[in-house]
Design an enzyme around this catalytic site. Structure first.
Site, PDB file in Angstrom:
ATOM      1  N   ARG A 119       0.824  -1.237   0.000  1.00 43.54           N
ATOM      2  CA  ARG A 119       0.000   0.000   0.000  1.00 43.54           C
ATOM      3  C   ARG A 119       0.846   1.270   0.000  1.00 43.54           C
ATOM      4  NH1 ARG A 119      -2.332  -3.314   3.664  1.00 43.54           N
ATOM      5  NH2 ARG A 119      -4.221  -4.365   2.932  1.00 43.54           N
ATOM      6  N   LYS A 141       2.102  11.430 -11.129  1.00 45.29           N
ATOM      7  CA  LYS A 141       1.257  10.531 -11.925  1.00 45.29           C
ATOM      8  C   LYS A 141       2.074   9.281 -12.223  1.00 45.29           C
ATOM      9  CE  LYS A 141      -1.980  13.437 -14.482  1.00 45.29           C
ATOM     10  NZ  LYS A 141      -2.449  13.789 -15.837  1.00 45.29           N
ATOM     11  N   GLU A 183       7.847  19.041 -25.030  1.00 51.17           N
ATOM     12  CA  GLU A 183       7.188  19.306 -23.739  1.00 51.17           C
ATOM     13  C   GLU A 183       7.719  20.608 -23.136  1.00 51.17           C
ATOM     14  OE1 GLU A 183       4.639  17.694 -22.578  1.00 51.17           O
ATOM     15  OE2 GLU A 183       4.721  15.641 -23.331  1.00 51.17           O
ATOM     16  N   LYS A 225       5.642  23.137 -13.585  1.00 47.50           N
ATOM     17  CA  LYS A 225       4.880  21.924 -13.262  1.00 47.50           C
ATOM     18  C   LYS A 225       4.582  21.861 -11.772  1.00 47.50           C
ATOM     19  CE  LYS A 225       3.723  17.312 -14.236  1.00 47.50           C
ATOM     20  NZ  LYS A 225       3.902  16.126 -15.054  1.00 47.50           N
ATOM     21  N   GLU A 235      -5.811  16.787 -10.967  1.00 53.08           N
ATOM     22  CA  GLU A 235      -6.292  17.214 -12.294  1.00 53.08           C
ATOM     23  C   GLU A 235      -7.809  17.358 -12.356  1.00 53.08           C
ATOM     24  OE1 GLU A 235      -4.222  15.490 -15.741  1.00 53.08           O
ATOM     25  OE2 GLU A 235      -5.991  15.933 -16.930  1.00 53.08           O
ATOM     26  N   ARG A 239      -4.532  21.681 -13.816  1.00 53.25           N
ATOM     27  CA  ARG A 239      -3.526  20.700 -14.268  1.00 53.25           C
ATOM     28  C   ARG A 239      -3.801  20.246 -15.706  1.00 53.25           C
ATOM     29  NH1 ARG A 239      -0.478  15.844 -10.835  1.00 53.25           N
ATOM     30  NH2 ARG A 239       0.852  15.214 -12.563  1.00 53.25           N
ATOM     31  N   ASN A 243      -2.019  19.442 -20.617  1.00 52.37           N
ATOM     32  CA  ASN A 243      -2.377  18.553 -21.730  1.00 52.37           C
ATOM     33  C   ASN A 243      -2.458  19.274 -23.070  1.00 52.37           C
ATOM     34  OD1 ASN A 243      -2.576  16.401 -19.950  1.00 52.37           O
ATOM     35  ND2 ASN A 243      -4.703  16.883 -19.462  1.00 52.37           N
ATOM     36  N   HIS A 246      -2.115  17.322 -26.202  1.00 47.56           N
ATOM     37  CA  HIS A 246      -2.148  15.902 -25.847  1.00 47.56           C
ATOM     38  C   HIS A 246      -3.400  15.176 -26.325  1.00 47.56           C
ATOM     39  CE1 HIS A 246       1.369  16.956 -23.557  1.00 47.56           C
ATOM     40  NE2 HIS A 246       1.528  15.726 -23.143  1.00 47.56           N
ATOM     41  N   HIS A 250      -2.296  12.157 -28.245  1.00 50.41           N
ATOM     42  CA  HIS A 250      -2.546  10.759 -27.856  1.00 50.41           C
ATOM     43  C   HIS A 250      -3.161   9.981 -29.012  1.00 50.41           C
ATOM     44  CE1 HIS A 250      -2.654  11.929 -23.329  1.00 50.41           C
ATOM     45  NE2 HIS A 250      -1.448  11.559 -23.705  1.00 50.41           N
ATOM     46  N   HIS A 263       6.231  10.122 -28.066  1.00 50.03           N
ATOM     47  CA  HIS A 263       5.208  10.921 -27.379  1.00 50.03           C
ATOM     48  C   HIS A 263       5.389  12.414 -27.665  1.00 50.03           C
ATOM     49  CE1 HIS A 263       2.436  12.148 -24.215  1.00 50.03           C
ATOM     50  NE2 HIS A 263       3.380  12.910 -23.713  1.00 50.03           N
TER      51      HIS A 263
HETATM   52  N1  LIG Z   1       3.707  10.388 -15.343  1.00 54.16           N
HETATM   53  C1  LIG Z   1       3.573  11.434 -16.125  1.00 54.16           C
HETATM   54  O1  LIG Z   1       3.143  12.505 -15.697  1.00 54.16           O
HETATM   55  C2  LIG Z   1       3.976  11.322 -17.567  1.00 54.16           C
HETATM   56  C3  LIG Z   1       4.073  12.457 -18.355  1.00 54.16           C
HETATM   57  C4  LIG Z   1       4.507  12.323 -19.676  1.00 54.16           C
HETATM   58  C5  LIG Z   1       4.846  11.068 -20.172  1.00 54.16           C
HETATM   59  N2  LIG Z   1       4.722   9.984 -19.365  1.00 54.16           N
HETATM   60  C6  LIG Z   1       5.099   8.636 -19.849  1.00 54.16           C
HETATM   61  O2  LIG Z   1       6.489   8.660 -20.114  1.00 54.16           O
HETATM   62  C7  LIG Z   1       6.787   7.648 -21.066  1.00 54.16           C
HETATM   63  C8  LIG Z   1       7.738   8.212 -22.097  1.00 54.16           C
HETATM   64  O3  LIG Z   1       8.919   8.574 -21.432  1.00 54.16           O
HETATM   65  P1  LIG Z   1      10.280   8.864 -22.216  1.00 54.16           P
HETATM   66  O4  LIG Z   1      10.011   9.766 -23.331  1.00 54.16           O
HETATM   67  O5  LIG Z   1      11.280   9.229 -21.192  1.00 54.16           O
HETATM   68  O6  LIG Z   1      10.602   7.458 -22.903  1.00 54.16           O
HETATM   69  P2  LIG Z   1      11.405   6.154 -22.404  1.00 54.16           P
HETATM   70  O7  LIG Z   1      11.356   5.981 -20.959  1.00 54.16           O
HETATM   71  O8  LIG Z   1      10.922   5.032 -23.251  1.00 54.16           O
HETATM   72  O9  LIG Z   1      12.906   6.504 -22.828  1.00 54.16           O
HETATM   73  C9  LIG Z   1      13.207   6.673 -24.194  1.00 54.16           C
HETATM   74  C10 LIG Z   1      14.397   5.801 -24.628  1.00 54.16           C
HETATM   75  O10 LIG Z   1      15.600   6.396 -24.166  1.00 54.16           O
HETATM   76  C11 LIG Z   1      16.359   5.447 -23.424  1.00 54.16           C
HETATM   77  N3  LIG Z   1      17.085   6.236 -22.436  1.00 54.16           N
HETATM   78  C12 LIG Z   1      16.600   6.804 -21.309  1.00 54.16           C
HETATM   79  N4  LIG Z   1      17.518   7.575 -20.747  1.00 54.16           N
HETATM   80  C13 LIG Z   1      18.634   7.493 -21.519  1.00 54.16           C
HETATM   81  C14 LIG Z   1      19.912   8.085 -21.459  1.00 54.16           C
HETATM   82  N5  LIG Z   1      20.223   8.978 -20.527  1.00 54.16           N
HETATM   83  N6  LIG Z   1      20.814   7.738 -22.402  1.00 54.16           N
HETATM   84  C15 LIG Z   1      20.482   6.875 -23.402  1.00 54.16           C
HETATM   85  N7  LIG Z   1      19.279   6.314 -23.535  1.00 54.16           N
HETATM   86  C16 LIG Z   1      18.364   6.618 -22.587  1.00 54.16           C
HETATM   87  C17 LIG Z   1      15.335   4.494 -22.891  1.00 54.16           C
HETATM   88  O11 LIG Z   1      15.916   3.261 -22.538  1.00 54.16           O
HETATM   89  C18 LIG Z   1      14.379   4.400 -24.077  1.00 54.16           C
HETATM   90  O12 LIG Z   1      14.892   3.516 -25.033  1.00 54.16           O
HETATM   91  C19 LIG Z   1       5.461   7.190 -21.642  1.00 54.16           C
HETATM   92  O13 LIG Z   1       5.157   5.921 -21.103  1.00 54.16           O
HETATM   93  C20 LIG Z   1       4.476   8.233 -21.140  1.00 54.16           C
HETATM   94  O14 LIG Z   1       3.179   7.706 -20.945  1.00 54.16           O
HETATM   95  C21 LIG Z   1       4.307  10.077 -18.081  1.00 54.16           C
END
Ligand SMILES: NC(=O)c1ccc[n+]([C@@H]2O[C@H](COP(=O)([O-])OP(=O)(O)OC[C@H]3O[C@@H](n4cnc5c(N)ncnc54)[C@H](O)[C@@H]3O)[C@@H](O)[C@H]2O)c1
Length: 362
Positions: A119, A141, A183, A225, A235, A239, A243, A246, A250, A263
């Site tokens: 939990r 999130k 972003e 943020k 949200e 918040r 988006n 987005h 999406h 993304h």
């Molecule tokens: N929680 C939230 O508020 C929120 C907001 C926006 C996006 N997201 C989520 O985030 C995810 C996308 O995240 P992302 O864009 O970071 O993608 P990701 O985590 O897939 O990373 C992108 C790629 O870069 C590689 N990588 C990461 N750091 C590296 C580094 N320093 N050097 C070399 N390679 C590296 C990873 O292994 C991957 O192959 C999605 O699942 C999305 O839904 C969440």
């Protein structure tokens, strides 16, 4: 070491975001770890660069590692279950700490695992992508994907700290860096037009190895943020401004089967669709739209979808977005430089016109 700090304050919890370089080996993790049990969650791509330095920074703890496969498709209940099995079989207690080392995929599933295990156990975000530094690691999130829909299973669960070492950006593929910049631009458009102008004026200098400039940029994004999350953690109001781009984005990601566009790339295209919508309905000047389009293009981001994807098809996918509360499609649109509103006032015909105008090449 140079370091900036931003504080996130939500009801009943406050935590720091540290931004700087080098931080992985120098940050005082121990201030945020309450027992000797630590599980680092990462993937092989990130671990190859950063696991050893992180482990040495944590060498006073009993530190275990879970490496998940790399990729969005592994942000799944299957991986979540493997993490639970590892936590249970290691005998991790309620005060054990999970450390997420990676991009948004690792951060989201590690955070969700921390929210669920017994939990809720403490966790620390160590974001290694630009997107994770400015967005996903901040604000609590957490989620995993369901085969039927992305991010459908999750929790609001805040970390103990976020440690963003800008040196990690140097190994990030350029395309991932560019996607993170989408972003960053978004923050300028929703809250701080001077941030957008700074990006516009510094386009040639916005490079992964320019740690001084990136520190300023990441700090400003985290401040925005943090401000938004403090006002509206769950949200129900402001918040939603985060988006921008987005709802369209999406749908674009989904149509591209989450592999054609990253993304941030989909968000860039979606932001331009939202801006076209605003421009066509006299909420903003055409010049504003063109400035943003030029910035995205200079950042190596896509600005339109191919003709093979009809506006009607995109709208159909947008209708199924979990953020659409009503029959009407809810979008965030700019109303002026650095200002946006959430609205469902636009008809399908107006949305289609905005999508189609984005097809015009620069
Ligand atoms: N929680 C939230 O508020 C929120 C907001 C926006 C996006 N997201 C989520 O985030 C995810 C996308 O995240 P992302 O864009 O970071 O993608 P990701 O985590 O897939 O990373 C992108 C790629 O870069 C590689 N990588 C990461 N750091 C590296 C580094 N320093 N050097 C070399 N390679 C590296 C990873 O292994 C991957 O192959 C999605 O699942 C999305 O839904 C969440």
């Amino acid at each position: 070491m140079s370091m900036k700090q931003v504080t996130v304050a939500v009801e009943g919890h406050q935590y720091p975001i540290f931004i700087g370089s080098p931080l992985l080996t120098t940050a005082s993790f121990k201030d945020f770890i309450s027992s000797n049990q630590v599980l680092i969650i990462s993937n092989p791509t990130v671990a190859a660069h950063y696991l050893a330095p992180l482990q040495s920074a944590l060498d006073e703890f009993d530190c275990e590692v879970f490496l998940m496969d790399d990729g969005e498709s592994y942000k799944s209940l299957t991986t979540f279950n493997l993490i639970m099995e590892r936590l249970i079989s290691l005998g991790m207690r309620r005060n054990a700490t999970i450390v997420a080392l990676g991009g948004g995929v690792v951060g989201d599933i590690a955070g969700f695992s921390a929210a669920c295990y017994q939990r809720g156990v403490p966790f620390i975000q160590v974001p290694t992508t630009l997107l994770a530094m400015v967005d996903s690691s901040v604000g609590g999130k957490t989620a995993v994907n369901h085969p039927l829909a992305k991010n459908m299973i999750g929790a609001f669960y805040q970390p103990q700290a976020v440690i963003a070492d800008l040196a990690c950006l140097k190994t990030l593929p350029q395309r991932e860096f560019n996607a993170g910049m989408a972003e960053v631009v978004k923050y300028g458009l929703i809250d701080d037009f001077s941030l957008f102008e700074k990006i516009e004026q510094n386009l040639p200098h916005l490079q992964p190895d320019n740690s001084a400039l990136m520190a300023e940029i990441v700090e400003r994004c985290c401040e925005i943020k943090a401000k938004v999350v403090a006002l509206d953690e769950k949200e129900t109001g402001v918040r939603a401004h985060l988006n921008l781009g987005h709802t369209f984005g999406h749908a674009i990601e989904k149509i591209g089967d989450y592999s054609r566009w990253l993304h941030g790339e989909a968000v860039a295209i979606g932001t331009l669709m939202a801006m076209a919508l605003a421009e066509q309905n006299n909420l903003i000047d055409p010049e504003y739209y063109h400035r943003v389009k030029t910035v995205f293009a200079c950042l190596g981001l896509p600005t339109s979808i191919p003709d093979s994807i009809s506006s009607e098809r995109l709208i159909e996918v947008m209708r199924h977005d979990k953020k659409n509360l009503s029959e009407h499609i809810r979008v965030v649109v700019p109303t002026g430089p650095g200002v946006v509103k959430v609205t469902d006032e636009f008809s399908v015909a107006e949305l289609c016109a905005a999508i189609d105008s984005g097809r015009v090449t620069l």
